[in-house]
Design an enzyme around this catalytic site. Structure first.
Site, PDB file in Angstrom:
ATOM      1  N   GLY A 326      39.467  28.006  44.396  1.00 32.69           N
ATOM      2  CA  GLY A 326      40.107  28.870  43.409  1.00 32.69           C
ATOM      3  C   GLY A 326      39.081  29.747  42.726  1.00 32.69           C
ATOM      4  CD  GLU A 327      35.733  28.297  39.969  1.00 31.20           C
ATOM      5  OE1 GLU A 327      34.713  29.008  40.169  1.00 31.20           O
ATOM      6  OE2 GLU A 327      35.670  27.068  39.800  1.00 31.20           O
ATOM      7  N   GLY A 328      38.946  32.690  42.371  1.00 33.45           N
ATOM      8  CA  GLY A 328      38.747  33.986  43.017  1.00 33.45           C
ATOM      9  C   GLY A 328      37.542  34.030  43.918  1.00 33.45           C
TER      10      GLY A 328
END
Length: 360
Positions: A326-328
């Site tokens: 996640g987190e980009g």
């Protein structure tokens, strides 16, 4: 919900762009996917000399009421702890932003902790987490509208600094649960096929997650019953999209949808990250189909069902690295590929200037 004016890509320059690509000093089509990306970015920006100036990354944080049902191996305090960690430069997202020159904006949209005095976190908190959708809708209509507006306003802040390319990431324990439900509803895919390990659930944990989400869907069945026909026509699509977003979504996820739509409206290149952001992208596309023209799907992650989710919108991911952080981070990892496509347009010579015989 505010309305957006999102136009399909203007293709009037397509022939000129393609001609430039074909006249670069290389065999026709030999740079493969880079040529497709170059064409897309040029059409988004309506130019033969595209730019990825001032890349920005939005990291949106929010907590989920459904976490209380034990659907994640990680406790909810990890959300705020990681948000603080990001301000100190210690996350995966920090490393990749530094590596690729992205300006990182860390935004509290709905974390269940007071972060208002933490330097480096933008305070856009709507509430301290969503409600538990096992028993009631995750958010009110007013909160939903506010989350959309928050995402759009963050994009405006980036644009004011000259941003031409945007990536979006999230931090929110249990946000794979609403993503799985959206995948089930929007893709007409059996719920069991939409549920994975998230941050690391074992087999009993996945079974429990399935049972909780099944119960939640049953509880909201009366509200969702008009959504079971996927005819995808007109305003009915918007109605069948908005209600599941509000009943099951997270503040950070709805803000991401608002950001995607505003970025498309302003002709930014939008890099789509993994499982959660793909779910948000599907929602954005259902609301405004033309928004997909501005999206680049950056990778297929390791979360169960991500490829099937990408198949819903016929997206071709750039990378398959088994990511599920996640987190980009996947979007950031893929940025150099998009950058290479833009550099190809701006830096490669053509046959005439290089005095090379064009042989095709």
């Amino acid at each position: 919900m505010r309305t957006f004016q999102i136009e399909p890509l203007n293709t009037s320059l397509q022939s000129a762009i393609q001609q430039k690509i074909d006249n670069l000093n290389k065999p026709k089509g030999s740079l493969g996917r880079l040529e497709e990306l170059a064409l897309q970015v040029c059409l988004i920006q309506q130019t033969l000399s595209p730019s990825l100036a001032h890349p920005c990354h939005l990291l949106l944080g929010g907590d989920h009421g459904i976490e209380r049902e034990g659907v994640s191996v990680s406790p909810r305090e990890v959300t705020w702890q990681q948000m603080v960690n990001f301000t100190r430069g210690g996350g995966g997202v920090n490393m990749f932003c530094r590596q690729h020159g992205f300006k990182l904006r860390i935004v509290d949209v709905g974390v269940d902790y007071d972060l208002s005095n933490v330097e480096g976190i933008i305070d856009r908190k709507i509430a301290r987490g969503t409600r538990n959708f096992l028993y009631e809708p995750a958010m009110s209509e007013e909160e939903f509208d506010q989350a959309i507006a928050v995402g759009a306003s963050l994009v405006d802040d980036c644009i004011a600094e000259g941003c031409r390319v945007l990536s979006i990431g999230e931090m929110g324990i249990a946000n794979t649960s609403p993503s799985s439900i959206w995948m089930h509803l929007f893709g007409n895919i059996p719920l069991a096929d939409c549920i994975g390990a998230g941050a690391g659930l074992d087999t009993p944990g996945i079974r429990h997650k399935y049972e909780v989400l099944s119960q939640a869907l049953s509880r909201h069945q009366t509200s969702l019953s008009p959504l079971t026909s996927f005819s995808d026509r007109g305003q009915s699509v918007a109605l069948r999209t908005l209600l599941p977003l509000r009943i099951f979504g997270g503040f950070e996820m709805v803000a991401a949808i608002g950001a995607m739509l505003r970025a498309a409206e302003q002709h930014l290149v939008v890099l789509i990250d993994g499982f959660i952001m793909t779910a948000c992208a599907i929602a954005a596309i259902r609301l405004y189909p033309a928004s997909q023209d501005y999206m680049i799907f950056t990778h297929c992650g390791d979360e169960s069902g991500h490829q099937r989710m990408l198949d819903i919108v016929k997206a071709k991911p750039l990378l398959h690295l088994g990511l599920r952080l996640g987190e980009g981070t996947g979007a950031l990892c893929a940025f150099p590929i998009v950058d290479s496509a833009v550099r190809m347009m701006n830096e490669m010579n053509n046959f005439d200037n290089a005095k090379i015989t064009k042989y095709f």
